[in-house]
Design a protein around this motif. Structure first.
Motif, mmCIF file in Angstrom:
data_model
loop_
_atom_site.group_PDB
_atom_site.id
_atom_site.type_symbol
_atom_site.label_atom_id
_atom_site.label_comp_id
_atom_site.label_asym_id
_atom_site.label_seq_id
_atom_site.Cartn_x
_atom_site.Cartn_y
_atom_site.Cartn_z
ATOM 1 N N ALA A 36 -11.152 -24.083 5.523
ATOM 2 C CA ALA A 36 -9.920 -23.426 5.960
ATOM 3 C C ALA A 36 -8.952 -23.230 4.792
ATOM 4 O O ALA A 36 -8.346 -22.163 4.652
ATOM 5 C CB ALA A 36 -9.254 -24.235 7.064
ATOM 6 N N LEU A 37 -8.824 -24.249 3.942
ATOM 7 C CA LEU A 37 -7.927 -24.131 2.792
ATOM 8 C C LEU A 37 -8.428 -23.095 1.781
ATOM 9 O O LEU A 37 -7.629 -22.348 1.212
ATOM 10 C CB LEU A 37 -7.742 -25.491 2.110
ATOM 11 C CG LEU A 37 -6.904 -26.502 2.891
ATOM 12 C CD1 LEU A 37 -6.879 -27.849 2.178
ATOM 13 C CD2 LEU A 37 -5.494 -25.985 3.120
ATOM 14 N N THR A 38 -9.723 -23.033 1.572
ATOM 15 C CA THR A 38 -10.287 -22.031 0.665
ATOM 16 C C THR A 38 -10.023 -20.629 1.207
ATOM 17 O O THR A 38 -9.642 -19.719 0.466
ATOM 18 C CB THR A 38 -11.799 -22.253 0.467
ATOM 19 O OG1 THR A 38 -12.000 -23.558 -0.069
ATOM 20 C CG2 THR A 38 -12.401 -21.217 -0.463
ATOM 21 N N TYR A 39 -10.230 -20.466 2.499
ATOM 22 C CA TYR A 39 -9.961 -19.169 3.140
ATOM 23 C C TYR A 39 -8.496 -18.778 2.968
ATOM 24 O O TYR A 39 -8.178 -17.662 2.584
ATOM 25 C CB TYR A 39 -10.313 -19.240 4.626
ATOM 26 C CG TYR A 39 -9.979 -17.982 5.387
ATOM 27 C CD1 TYR A 39 -10.862 -16.917 5.419
ATOM 28 C CD2 TYR A 39 -8.772 -17.854 6.060
ATOM 29 C CE1 TYR A 39 -10.559 -15.748 6.108
ATOM 30 C CE2 TYR A 39 -8.453 -16.701 6.745
ATOM 31 C CZ TYR A 39 -9.352 -15.644 6.776
ATOM 32 O OH TYR A 39 -9.044 -14.496 7.442
ATOM 33 N N LEU A 40 -7.602 -19.715 3.246
ATOM 34 C CA LEU A 40 -6.170 -19.448 3.158
ATOM 35 C C LEU A 40 -5.755 -19.100 1.728
ATOM 36 O O LEU A 40 -5.045 -18.113 1.503
ATOM 37 C CB LEU A 40 -5.386 -20.666 3.665
ATOM 38 C CG LEU A 40 -3.888 -20.517 3.807
ATOM 39 C CD1 LEU A 40 -3.551 -19.434 4.821
ATOM 40 C CD2 LEU A 40 -3.284 -21.843 4.242
ATOM 41 N N ALA A 41 -6.206 -19.875 0.763
ATOM 42 C CA ALA A 41 -5.857 -19.628 -0.637
ATOM 43 C C ALA A 41 -6.403 -18.277 -1.103
ATOM 44 O O ALA A 41 -5.698 -17.500 -1.761
ATOM 45 C CB ALA A 41 -6.384 -20.750 -1.522
#
Length: 137
Positions: A23-28
């Protein structure tokens, strides 16, 4: 779909917090892509929120030019920009340009850009509503 793929990759790598990392990779990635490829659009929107409609117009025109020249980015925005928007950036740029002209009292230019949006995107509800509003005034 993209986020699920990222989560699956982290899971396959054996990362314990694979959902969080995915999720964090997607958001970044989403912020970076939109902050670079759609920078003119974002600058225009910031100026609109500040009420600087005159200053926003060139940014929306630049956004339209960019996405017109790189149609594949706009057509595949869900992958290229990780954007789930149903409206293309080109359509948004035309309608936002028209809106800005309307806000500064240049009705003729507002009508022109709404009509251009309808020529390129005949089902544009935003352009139809904008034109209807201008004709009602």
């Amino acid at each position: 779909m993209v986020m699920a793929s990222l989560i699956a990759i982290y899971y396959a790598m054996g990362i314990k917090e694979y959902i969080l990392f995915g999720a964090l990779t997607y958001l970044a990635t989403s912020f970076v892509l939109r902050g670079t490829l759609a920078i003119q659009h974002r600058r225009g929107m910031k100026l609109v929120r500040q009420g600087n409609f005159n200053d926003a117009i060139p940014h929306f025109k630049n956004s339209y030019d960019f996405f017109s020249q790189h149609k594949w980015i706009d057509n595949y925005r869900y992958l290229a920009l990780l954007s789930s928007s149903l409206m293309s950036y080109s359509e948004m740029a035309l309608c936002n340009t028209a809106f800005c002209y309307g806000q500064i009292g240049d009705r003729q230019q507002a009508v022109y850009y709404y009509e251009q949006a309808l020529q390129e995107y005949p089902d544009s509800g935003l352009a139809k509503a904008g034109l209807a509003m201008l004709k009602a005034v």
